[in-house]
Design a protein around this motif. Structure first.
Motif, PDB file in Angstrom:
ATOM      1  N   UNK A 273     -11.378 -13.570 -69.047  1.00 56.75           N
ATOM      2  CA  UNK A 273     -10.391 -14.036 -70.026  1.00 56.75           C
ATOM      3  C   UNK A 273      -9.777 -12.867 -70.778  1.00 56.75           C
ATOM      4  N   UNK A 274     -10.629 -11.999 -71.353  1.00 59.29           N
ATOM      5  CA  UNK A 274     -10.091 -10.864 -72.114  1.00 59.29           C
ATOM      6  C   UNK A 274      -9.315  -9.915 -71.211  1.00 59.29           C
ATOM      7  N   UNK A 275      -9.806  -9.672 -69.998  1.00 59.05           N
ATOM      8  CA  UNK A 275      -9.103  -8.788 -69.070  1.00 59.05           C
ATOM      9  C   UNK A 275      -7.774  -9.354 -68.623  1.00 59.05           C
ATOM     10  N   UNK A 276      -7.750 -10.663 -68.346  1.00 59.64           N
ATOM     11  CA  UNK A 276      -6.503 -11.279 -67.875  1.00 59.64           C
ATOM     12  C   UNK A 276      -5.460 -11.333 -68.978  1.00 59.64           C
ATOM     13  N   UNK A 277      -5.877 -11.604 -70.208  1.00 58.58           N
ATOM     14  CA  UNK A 277      -4.927 -11.618 -71.320  1.00 58.58           C
ATOM     15  C   UNK A 277      -4.341 -10.225 -71.550  1.00 58.58           C
ATOM     16  N   UNK A 278      -5.191  -9.194 -71.497  1.00 59.69           N
ATOM     17  CA  UNK A 278      -4.694  -7.827 -71.669  1.00 59.69           C
ATOM     18  C   UNK A 278      -3.767  -7.436 -70.528  1.00 59.69           C
ATOM     19  N   UNK A 279      -4.127  -7.812 -69.320  1.00 58.33           N
ATOM     20  CA  UNK A 279      -3.293  -7.511 -68.151  1.00 58.33           C
ATOM     21  C   UNK A 279      -1.925  -8.181 -68.269  1.00 58.33           C
ATOM     22  N   UNK A 349       2.188  -3.236 -58.396  1.00 53.32           N
ATOM     23  CA  UNK A 349       1.453  -2.355 -59.306  1.00 53.32           C
ATOM     24  C   UNK A 349       0.326  -3.106 -60.006  1.00 53.32           C
ATOM     25  N   UNK A 350       0.615  -4.342 -60.404  1.00 48.81           N
ATOM     26  CA  UNK A 350      -0.397  -5.135 -61.097  1.00 48.81           C
ATOM     27  C   UNK A 350      -1.548  -5.515 -60.165  1.00 48.81           C
ATOM     28  N   UNK A 351      -1.213  -5.990 -58.972  1.00 46.20           N
ATOM     29  CA  UNK A 351      -2.252  -6.462 -58.062  1.00 46.20           C
ATOM     30  C   UNK A 351      -3.115  -5.365 -57.481  1.00 46.20           C
ATOM     31  N   UNK A 352      -2.545  -4.176 -57.264  1.00 41.95           N
ATOM     32  CA  UNK A 352      -3.291  -3.103 -56.598  1.00 41.95           C
ATOM     33  C   UNK A 352      -3.876  -2.056 -57.542  1.00 41.95           C
ATOM     34  N   UNK A 353      -3.320  -1.923 -58.741  1.00 38.48           N
ATOM     35  CA  UNK A 353      -3.774  -0.855 -59.641  1.00 38.48           C
ATOM     36  C   UNK A 353      -4.263  -1.412 -60.978  1.00 38.48           C
ATOM     37  N   UNK A 354      -3.373  -2.118 -61.708  1.00 37.70           N
ATOM     38  CA  UNK A 354      -3.701  -2.516 -63.079  1.00 37.70           C
ATOM     39  C   UNK A 354      -4.771  -3.598 -63.124  1.00 37.70           C
ATOM     40  N   UNK A 355      -4.591  -4.674 -62.366  1.00 39.88           N
ATOM     41  CA  UNK A 355      -5.543  -5.779 -62.399  1.00 39.88           C
ATOM     42  C   UNK A 355      -6.954  -5.360 -61.991  1.00 39.88           C
ATOM     43  N   UNK A 356      -7.149  -4.646 -60.859  1.00 40.25           N
ATOM     44  CA  UNK A 356      -8.513  -4.189 -60.537  1.00 40.25           C
ATOM     45  C   UNK A 356      -9.084  -3.225 -61.573  1.00 40.25           C
ATOM     46  N   UNK A 357      -8.211  -2.431 -62.194  1.00 39.93           N
ATOM     47  CA  UNK A 357      -8.690  -1.463 -63.183  1.00 39.93           C
ATOM     48  C   UNK A 357      -9.209  -2.173 -64.424  1.00 39.93           C
ATOM     49  N   UNK A 358      -8.518  -3.225 -64.866  1.00 33.60           N
ATOM     50  CA  UNK A 358      -8.916  -3.933 -66.085  1.00 33.60           C
ATOM     51  C   UNK A 358     -10.053  -4.905 -65.817  1.00 33.60           C
ATOM     52  N   UNK A 359      -9.891  -5.749 -64.803  1.00 33.16           N
ATOM     53  CA  UNK A 359     -10.921  -6.746 -64.525  1.00 33.16           C
ATOM     54  C   UNK A 359     -12.145  -6.143 -63.852  1.00 33.16           C
ATOM     55  N   UNK A 360     -11.908  -5.142 -62.997  1.00 37.83           N
ATOM     56  CA  UNK A 360     -13.036  -4.472 -62.353  1.00 37.83           C
ATOM     57  C   UNK A 360     -13.853  -5.389 -61.467  1.00 37.83           C
ATOM     58  N   UNK A 361     -13.227  -6.362 -60.810  1.00 34.19           N
ATOM     59  CA  UNK A 361     -13.977  -7.274 -59.941  1.00 34.19           C
ATOM     60  C   UNK A 361     -14.942  -8.146 -60.719  1.00 34.19           C
ATOM     61  N   UNK A 362     -14.519  -8.605 -61.922  1.00 33.65           N
ATOM     62  CA  UNK A 362     -15.407  -9.384 -62.776  1.00 33.65           C
ATOM     63  C   UNK A 362     -15.819 -10.705 -62.135  1.00 33.65           C
ATOM     64  N   UNK A 363     -14.955 -11.286 -61.298  1.00 33.23           N
ATOM     65  CA  UNK A 363     -15.274 -12.585 -60.716  1.00 33.23           C
ATOM     66  C   UNK A 363     -16.065 -12.464 -59.425  1.00 33.23           C
TER      67      UNK A 363
END
Length: 421
Positions: A273-279, A349-363
């Motif tokens: 939740x926190x990662x997705x909102x920040x992303x 950019x979001x799918x390959x760099x930003x999203x994995x960087x923030x969420x870090x495979x949380x799910x």
């Protein structure tokens, strides 16, 4: 010879029942044995089963009343539910602020002072963000919507659409298909002009209903904020009380397993939740900056759409991009083409760099299970289900994986999936 005194008379009589040697029955000798006996446990289970069946029968017989009562209960508990959600979303920010405050030796020693300052700073940051949003973003969005409406009403597309709908209505009239509501409009206008008092009374009723609803919503918001503050103040106490209840109701081993499951679930939900909102916030800001650099129209409105819909996993970028492209296509096909290329690059950019960087495979879910979770939960709970479906399925996936691997280890089999290909 001196005889020893017989003290048998002074001793209390042994009232322990004597059993024959052939009697193999084991009767409880203490109260603890009575409550731990299998017969009592079986009786308790039978009683609970019967009670649950009676409750289920009562619910089925009075289903409408039960549903109505449940809806009323949810309505009453709505401020507390929202308060829990607010506290849960703000807790990561509060923890980050408290870690910064721990650099002060005084605040590190005084927990209550540190917690109070942390909550004040957290609420201040959120209030500042909401203030900036309502003072800058909302007027810009309203201006964009008004400009868009004026552009559409003055464009050839609008004239073509109005002419097309007019032709359809003419065809329906030629076939004898007319709209009774449309024909009755002049009569309704005359009725309103002849009886303005009834019309005004109806308007006052709707105005009163609007203000009552707005007042109740404001009250629920205030109560939710107060509840979230109390939850953030005493979150350690509430968690300790919850653990205490779990240990009291279950064996130590089962309680530890359950608490470990709760901790893992909390990490999945809070991280997602926190990662997705920040992303989504970062993507919305980047979209606004890029649209202003490229001089595209309705930058604030479209950036808000892109940022909000980006919260939805996998389908979010498409949900936000398609109506935005259509919106620009009405104004200028060239701008629509430029925006389509820009948003495609931004989502890459979001799918390959930003999203994995923030969420870090949380799910820990693959793309297939993400799509599955979004479709199933979205169909059940709407947009909220599309958002929370991924962490829910991630939790189910985690539990299933742990159970399967535990049983495989018990059978001394490999747990690696590659070994079964």
């Amino acid at each position: 010879m001196q005889q020893t005194p017989d003290n048998s008379a002074s001793k209390p009589a042994d009232k322990t029942p004597q059993y024959k040697s052939g009697d193999n029955r084991r009767l409880p000798k203490r109260v603890d044995d009575l409550f731990n006996s299998r017969q009592l446990i079986k009786s308790f289970y039978l009683f609970m089963t019967g009670l649950l069946l009676i409750i289920a029968f009562f619910i089925v017989q009075n289903l409408a009343s039960v549903i109505n009562g449940w809806q009323n209960l949810v309505t009453l508990a709505q401020p507390f539910i929202w308060g829990i959600c607010i506290a849960y979303v703000l807790t990561p920010l509060l923890k980050m602020i408290e870690r910064s405050l721990c650099k002060s030796k005084f605040l590190m020693r005084h927990f209550n002072t540190r917690r109070a300052i942390g909550i004040i700073i957290t609420l201040g940051i959120v209030s500042l963000g909401l203030g900036v949003f309502f003072s800058m973003v909302i007027p810009e969005i309203v201006s964009s919507v008004i400009t868009l409406f004026n552009t559409l009403t003055n464009s050839t597309s609008y004239d073509w659409l109005r002419e097309y709908l007019g032709n359809i209505l003419d065809k329906l009239s030629e076939l004898g298909i007319t709209d009774a509501t449309m024909e009755d409009i002049p009569g309704q206008i005359s009725e309103y002009l002849e009886n303005p008092g009834e019309y005004l009374a109806g308007m006052l009723h709707y105005i009163q209903h609007f203000f009552v609803t707005a007042g109740m919503s404001l009250k629920n918001i205030l109560v939710a904020i107060i509840v979230s503050i109390y939850l953030m103040i005493g979150k350690e106490t509430f968690l300790a009380q919850s653990r205490k209840i779990v240990y009291a109701c279950a064996e130590t081993k089962h309680a530890e397993h359950f608490l470990d499951f709760c901790n893992r679930t909390n990490r999945i939900f809070s991280g997602f939740i926190s990662g997705k909102l920040l992303d989504s916030l970062i993507i919305g800001i980047l979209c606004f900056i890029l649209m202003n650099i490229l001089r595209l129209d309705y930058a604030m409105l479209i950036s808000l759409i892109i940022g909000v819909t980006n919260v939805i996993p996998f389908f979010g970028p498409f949900i936000g991009a398609i109506p935005s492209i259509l919106l620009l296509l009405i104004i200028s096909p060239k701008q629509a083409m430029i925006f389509a290329v820009m948003v495609l690059a931004l989502q890459q950019f979001d799918g390959n760099i930003l999203d994995p960087k923030i969420l870090g495979g949380a799910t820990g879910l693959t793309s297939f299970w993400v799509i599955f979770a979004v479709i199933i939960m979205g169909g059940s709970l709407g947009l909220v289900g599309m958002f929370i479906g991924v962490p829910i399925f991630a939790t189910i996936y985690m539990v299933t994986k742990n159970v399967v691997e535990k049983r495989l280890r018990k059978k001394k089999l490999p747990v690696d999936t590659q070994s079964y290909k």
